[in-house]
Enzyme design. Structure first.
Site, PDB file in Angstrom:
ATOM      1  N   ASP A  67       0.856  -1.181   0.099  1.00  0.00           N
ATOM      2  CA  ASP A  67       0.094  -0.046  -0.061  1.00  0.00           C
ATOM      3  C   ASP A  67       1.047   1.178  -0.003  1.00  0.00           C
ATOM      4  OD1 ASP A  67       0.776  -0.553   2.630  1.00  0.00           O
ATOM      5  OD2 ASP A  67      -1.239  -0.716   3.524  1.00  0.00           O
ATOM      6  N   ASN A 135      -8.332  -1.757  13.169  1.00  0.00           N
ATOM      7  CA  ASN A 135      -9.889  -1.986  12.854  1.00  0.00           C
ATOM      8  C   ASN A 135      -9.867  -3.080  11.860  1.00  0.00           C
ATOM      9  OD1 ASN A 135      -8.511  -1.054  10.588  1.00  0.00           O
ATOM     10  ND2 ASN A 135      -9.982   0.612  10.106  1.00  0.00           N
ATOM     11  N   HIS A 137      -7.914  -3.942   9.167  1.00  0.00           N
ATOM     12  CA  HIS A 137      -7.908  -3.837   8.063  1.00  0.00           C
ATOM     13  C   HIS A 137      -6.544  -4.648   7.484  1.00  0.00           C
ATOM     14  CE1 HIS A 137      -5.080   0.032   8.834  1.00  0.00           C
ATOM     15  NE2 HIS A 137      -4.211  -1.106   8.821  1.00  0.00           N
ATOM     16  N   GLU A 142      -9.843  -1.035   4.149  1.00  0.00           N
ATOM     17  CA  GLU A 142     -10.781  -0.566   5.527  1.00  0.00           C
ATOM     18  C   GLU A 142     -11.898  -1.374   5.580  1.00  0.00           C
ATOM     19  OE1 GLU A 142      -8.874   1.109   7.531  1.00  0.00           O
ATOM     20  OE2 GLU A 142      -7.899   2.872   6.571  1.00  0.00           O
TER      21      GLU A 142
HETATM   22  C1  F6R Z   1       0.974  -1.132   6.156  1.00  0.00           C
HETATM   23  C2  F6R Z   1      -0.159  -1.997   6.251  1.00  0.00           C
HETATM   24  C3  F6R Z   1      -1.018  -1.944   7.374  1.00  0.00           C
HETATM   25  C4  F6R Z   1      -0.275  -2.340   8.723  1.00  0.00           C
HETATM   26  C5  F6R Z   1      -1.430  -2.403   9.922  1.00  0.00           C
HETATM   27  C6  F6R Z   1      -0.507  -2.917  10.990  1.00  0.00           C
HETATM   28  O1  F6R Z   1       1.919  -1.390   4.941  1.00  0.00           O
HETATM   29  O2  F6R Z   1      -0.470  -2.741   5.423  1.00  0.00           O
HETATM   30  O3  F6R Z   1      -2.238  -2.810   7.124  1.00  0.00           O
HETATM   31  O4  F6R Z   1      -0.119  -3.928   8.541  1.00  0.00           O
HETATM   32  O5  F6R Z   1      -1.924  -1.129  10.170  1.00  0.00           O
HETATM   33  O6  F6R Z   1       0.365  -2.007  11.686  1.00  0.00           O
HETATM   34  P1  F6R Z   1       1.419  -2.132  12.758  1.00  0.00           P
HETATM   35  O7  F6R Z   1       2.261  -3.381  12.335  1.00  0.00           O
HETATM   36  O8  F6R Z   1       2.064  -0.791  12.771  1.00  0.00           O
HETATM   37  O9  F6R Z   1       0.513  -2.215  13.904  1.00  0.00           O
END
Ligand code: F6R
Length: 247
Positions: A67, A135, A137, A142
């Site tokens: 992303d 959440n 995702h 989302e």
């Molecule tokens: C970032 C991504 C997000 C994270 C998720 C968890 O490239 O794809 O979906 O994997 O928000 O983030 P952390 O590991 O920082 O808790």
């Protein structure tokens, strides 16, 4: 979906790394998408260390950004590609020609199909290494994202804006849109690893593991994926294990 219980975040990283090495041994030219964020840092440390003792380890692999924030400058430190460069790609000696990366300034209507085609041209995703959003995702898919969604531009959910504010100074500065591989794109990966660590993920992980399978909880899609390994540490599993014992 298979659940692997790990001790702590470093153990999550070690177990995920073992699967990445297994994948590369089976197919050195694997096409791999990698999440950014704090959860995969122990994995990146393992991969970088392995690349020092085996400099050819990643030579034939391709890496896809999962992303990216839309509309930010190419050289912005907060661009997710630049973050991945610092934490993994550069220390592991991976060349730009091995990357399939979103251009945050390109027209999303052309950029998203370009990424899908670039993945397809290399035979599809072999491995998706994902993190779990607070959440639920996956990437920036989302809550409410269709399980069939393809790569596209999405508005960020309020929760994602809040959880990313630390990187941007304040909430108002967080970009409001992002580009993300779709859930339908990710579920086609031949192997999926979801890494989860820390108490902060205990509620969302419990709901992923035993709540309803629903587009309101994007990560619940993984329950339908036989090729998915959820590697979670004790802290993140605490609520799930407690709920199980209470039954
Ligand atoms: C970032 C991504 C997000 C994270 C998720 C968890 O490239 O794809 O979906 O994997 O928000 O983030 P952390 O590991 O920082 O808790």
């Amino acid at each position: 979906m298979r659940l692997v219980e790990a001790e702590h975040s470093d153990d999550v990283g070690r177990r995920a790394a073992a699967l990445v090495f297994q994948q590369l041994r089976a197919k050195p030219e694997s096409v791999i998408t990698l999440a950014t964020g704090s959860t995969p840092l122990p994995l990146f440390r393992e991969l970088v260390a392995a690349s020092k003792s085996d400099p050819g380890l990643f030579r034939r692999a391709y890496f896809v950004t999962l992303d990216e924030y839309a509309g930010i400058a190419h050289d912005d430190r907060r661009r997710l590609l630049n973050w991945l460069r610092r934490e993994f790609l550069e220390p592991a000696g991976i060349h730009d020609r091995q990357l399939i990366a979103f251009d945050p300034l390109a027209d999303p209507a052309a950029e998203c199909p370009r990424i899908e085609k670039a993945i397809e041209a290399r035979g599809g995703l072999d491995l998706a290494v994902l993190g779990l959003g607070p959440n639920g995702h996956l990437g920036f898919n989302e809550p409410g994202s269709s399980f069939a969604s393809r790569t596209r531009m999405v508005p960020l959910a309020a929760e994602s804006i809040i959880s990313n504010a630390a990187y941007w100074g304040k909430e108002e500065d967080v970009p409001k849109h992002a580009l993300t591989l779709g859930l339908g794109t990710l579920k086609q990966a031949r192997l999926i690893i979801l890494m989860v660590s820390g108490m902060g993920k205990a509620d969302v992980l419990a709901s992923l593991l035993s709540g309803p399978i629903s587009e309101c909880m994007p990560a619940s899609l993984l329950r339908l994926c036989s090729t998915c390994n959820v590697i979670a540490d004790r802290a993140s599993l605490s609520r799930h294990l407690r709920d199980k014992n209470d039954k």
